[in-house]
Motif scaffolding. Structure first.
Motif, PDB file in Angstrom:
ATOM      1  N   GLN A 169       0.902   4.610  -4.476  1.00 59.62           N
ATOM      2  CA  GLN A 169       0.519   4.606  -5.886  1.00 59.62           C
ATOM      3  C   GLN A 169       0.075   5.998  -6.326  1.00 59.62           C
ATOM      4  O   GLN A 169       0.360   6.429  -7.445  1.00 59.62           O
TER       5      GLN A 169
ATOM      6  N   ASN B 109       7.779  -7.667   2.439  1.00 60.10           N
ATOM      7  CA  ASN B 109       8.843  -7.526   1.446  1.00 60.10           C
ATOM      8  C   ASN B 109       8.747  -6.098   0.911  1.00 60.10           C
ATOM      9  O   ASN B 109       8.027  -5.810  -0.042  1.00 60.10           O
ATOM     10  N   TRP B 110       9.462  -5.218   1.568  1.00 65.74           N
ATOM     11  CA  TRP B 110       9.316  -3.795   1.282  1.00 65.74           C
ATOM     12  C   TRP B 110       9.727  -3.436  -0.144  1.00 65.74           C
ATOM     13  O   TRP B 110       9.113  -2.568  -0.781  1.00 65.74           O
ATOM     14  N   GLU B 111      10.763  -4.093  -0.641  1.00 65.36           N
ATOM     15  CA  GLU B 111      11.240  -3.757  -1.986  1.00 65.36           C
ATOM     16  C   GLU B 111      10.185  -4.091  -3.036  1.00 65.36           C
ATOM     17  O   GLU B 111       9.886  -3.282  -3.921  1.00 65.36           O
ATOM     18  N   LYS B 112       9.599  -5.291  -2.926  1.00 65.58           N
ATOM     19  CA  LYS B 112       8.578  -5.683  -3.908  1.00 65.58           C
ATOM     20  C   LYS B 112       7.312  -4.853  -3.747  1.00 65.58           C
ATOM     21  O   LYS B 112       6.639  -4.536  -4.742  1.00 65.58           O
ATOM     22  N   LEU B 113       6.982  -4.519  -2.514  1.00 66.35           N
ATOM     23  CA  LEU B 113       5.804  -3.683  -2.295  1.00 66.35           C
ATOM     24  C   LEU B 113       5.971  -2.352  -3.022  1.00 66.35           C
ATOM     25  O   LEU B 113       5.068  -1.905  -3.737  1.00 66.35           O
TER      26      LEU B 113
ATOM     27  N   GLN C 256       8.012  -1.615  -5.505  1.00 64.13           N
ATOM     28  CA  GLN C 256       8.087  -1.838  -6.948  1.00 64.13           C
ATOM     29  C   GLN C 256       6.713  -2.091  -7.551  1.00 64.13           C
ATOM     30  O   GLN C 256       6.429  -1.680  -8.677  1.00 64.13           O
ATOM     31  N   GLY C 257       5.830  -2.745  -6.775  1.00 69.29           N
ATOM     32  CA  GLY C 257       4.479  -3.005  -7.264  1.00 69.29           C
ATOM     33  C   GLY C 257       3.694  -1.726  -7.524  1.00 69.29           C
ATOM     34  O   GLY C 257       2.799  -1.700  -8.369  1.00 69.29           O
TER      35      GLY C 257
ATOM     36  N   ASP D 151      10.658   3.137  -6.136  1.00 66.02           N
ATOM     37  CA  ASP D 151      11.873   2.437  -5.744  1.00 66.02           C
ATOM     38  C   ASP D 151      11.727   1.967  -4.301  1.00 66.02           C
ATOM     39  O   ASP D 151      11.110   2.650  -3.472  1.00 66.02           O
ATOM     40  N   GLY D 152      12.323   0.813  -3.992  1.00 69.84           N
ATOM     41  CA  GLY D 152      12.272   0.302  -2.633  1.00 69.84           C
ATOM     42  C   GLY D 152      13.599  -0.281  -2.222  1.00 69.84           C
ATOM     43  O   GLY D 152      14.266  -0.950  -3.013  1.00 69.84           O
TER      44      GLY D 152
END
Length: 537
Positions: A438, A480-484, A486-487, A491-492
């Motif tokens: 972040q 869930n690497w992509e959602k992590l 994106q949160g 980009d993931g």
């Protein structure tokens, strides 16, 4: 007249550091305001330890001290691991901790901790800032952090001192010393030159002192003059370009490098720091010539002769005055590199960590700056990733701390705004610094993070397997690497084969202003064979 915090901030800026980083406390706000008024950046971190690692990495790359801060009590104790990184990985750092004023400290108990006692074992100096003496204290700090070996100092900042008028001096010393170094006379080096003259198979073992002295080109000139193979510590990857014919590889304290070193008849250590070596007895009886900027007080490496002086000038002098060496280095370096490659080329189902590194190096540009976390994957990264210049490969070696790669990459981004920055981490190490994704997004410090996901704390699992123990307490997984990603606004993408990894890296490079997390699902089944081949455990 200037206040205490204004004197400090102006000193940091004048020393070449345009930002302060950390997680502030109530007593920090006056310093933050002084920084804002002087167009200095404040970077808010989610963890104090990550802030100290970021600031330390800036210090390593630039030579200007990084500056980090924390609140008193829990903030100061949480920052300890990052300051320990600066201490054992030899980085110039000023760590500032909020503190009660003296009357409150003496009467209250809540959040009262003796910060200086905590930091004493992991800093070169600690002091409590006082308005009357702050100008002297900051000058002493600047000289202390940069004096070899570089390292951290710690300031306690009592709340009563922040906005008091700073004391003045009739005559102030310069903020940093202006030191003249003199080249040695040839006669001064006669014993060392005699050792070099008598060697037919010299080998160079290179450590961090070359980086402190910015003497990489002089090192390469000496290696070429001697025709000697070069082994570097992990921190020093790139001091000789890793596509140079004399570059052998990295010192890891393993059996595989002994085969090379034991062929030599003279070991030449250059700027070698004992903190970079495995904590075990020196395994060689070969004569040793040490060339360094500081004496060896650790007595770990049994040098036959030590030559101490300005390392850049010493290397330049040796390269000019030594007689031409043998030609054994090119073939010896090539054979060693081939041995390492063969040891790492273990079979795998799916994407192997070694192939993941080879793909990354093939796709990422030559001038990429790489950071590397601790853990099982570091063995592969250190051996497979090639760096072509000093301070282009950044890792925690002396401390060996997990959680370094991401904050290290953010420090590299601040130092190199326009170069590709990639952070290599295992899943365990990344999760220790996940919140700083972040920071990367919010502070507009774009990096590429490649997580080698084996769903376990791989190094501990290796040790369990070697000792015949079942896997227990080491599994991660379920991310869930992509959602992590994106949160956090990044980009993931998840990949599990070479083509997908290459495509993901290529796509990330086309978005230089975007932070990207690439989770590479790897097969870790070859780790034990690789560790057995390369390193004693």
């Amino acid at each position: 007249m200037a206040t205490t915090v204004e004197v400090l901030v102006e000193a940091f800026r004048d020393a070449g550091t345009p930002f302060i980083v950390g997680h502030p406390g109530g007593e920090s706000v006056e310093m933050m305001q002084a920084a804002r008024e002087r167009d200095m950046r404040f970077i808010l971190m989610k963890q104090e330890v990550a802030g100290a690692m970021l600031a330390s990495t800036w210090g390593e790359i630039t030579g200007s001290p990084g500056v980090c801060l924390s609140t008193r009590g829990p903030g100061a104790t949480n920052m300890v691991n990052g300051v320990a990184y600066a201490y054992l990985d030899r980085a110039p750092l000023i760590a500032i901790t909020d503190q009660y004023s003296s009357p409150t400290y003496e009467t209250g108990l809540r959040q009262r901790i003796n910060h200086q006692a905590i930091y004493a074992p992991i800093t070169k100096w600690q002091t409590s800032i006082q308005a009357k003496t702050v100008r002297h204290q900051v000058r002493r700090a600047m000289r202390t952090v940069s004096g070899p070996p570089p390292g951290p100092v710690q300031f306690d900042m009592p709340q009563s001192e922040t906005t008091r008028e700073a004391g003045t001096y009739v005559a102030e010393a310069a903020l940093q010393p202006n030191v003249s170094h003199f080249r040695p006379e040839k006669a001064d080096l006669k014993d060392a030159l005699s050792m070099l003259r008598g060697a037919r198979k010299p080998i160079l073992l290179v450590g961090m002192g070359v980086l402190w002295s910015r003497a990489s080109s002089q090192l390469v000139s000496l290696a070429e003059r001697l025709g000697a193979p070069v082994l570097t510590t992990g921190k020093c990857k790139g001091v000789i370009p890793e596509d140079h014919a004399l570059r052998a590889g990295c010192i890891i304290g393993g059996l595989i490098e002994r085969k090379l070193i034991q062929q030599s008849d003279l070991i030449i250590t250059v700027g070698l720091d004992a903190v970079e070596l495995q904590p075990k007895a020196w395994p060689y009886t070969i004569p040793i010539l040490s060339i360094a900027g500081t004496p060896d007080f650790d007595a770990l490496v049994p040098s036959t002769l030590e030559v101490i002086g300005d390392l850049k000038l010493l290397l330049q002098s040796f390269a000019e005055w030594v007689e031409g060496g043998s030609d054994w280095g090119v073939s010896a370096a090539r054979i060693f590199r081939d041995d390492v490659v063969n040891a790492l080329n273990t079979p795998a189902k799916g994407l192997s960590p070694q192939r993941a590194m080879e793909v990354a190096r093939a796709v990422l540009p030559r001038d990429t700056i790489a950071t590397c976390d601790a853990g099982a994957s570091r063995l592969l990264v250190v051996q497979k990733w090639e760096s072509y210049g000093p301070r282009e490969f950044l890792t925690s070696n002396g401390l060996g701390s997990m959680g370094y790669a991401v904050p290290g990459a953010l420090g590299a981004r601040l130092a190199h705004p326009y170069r590709p920055i990639v952070a290599f981490s295992g899943d365990g190490g990344f999760l220790m610094a996940v919140a700083e994704l972040q920071t990367s997004v919010r502070e507009k410090l774009p990096i590429i993070v490649i997580v080698l996901d084996d769903e376990q704390i791989g190094l501990i699992r290796v040790k369990q397997e070697i000792k015949g123990l079942p896997a227990y307490g080491v599994h991660t997984g379920g991310m869930n690497w992509e959602k992590l990603a994106q949160g956090f606004g990044a980009d993931g993408v998840v990949v599990d084969n070479e083509r997908a990894l290459a495509d993901a890296i290529s796509f990330a490079l086309k978005q230089p202003d975007k932070t990207t997390l690439i989770a590479a699902r790897i097969d870790p089944s070859g780790y034990v064979a690789q560790f057995n081949a390369l390193r004693e455990l």
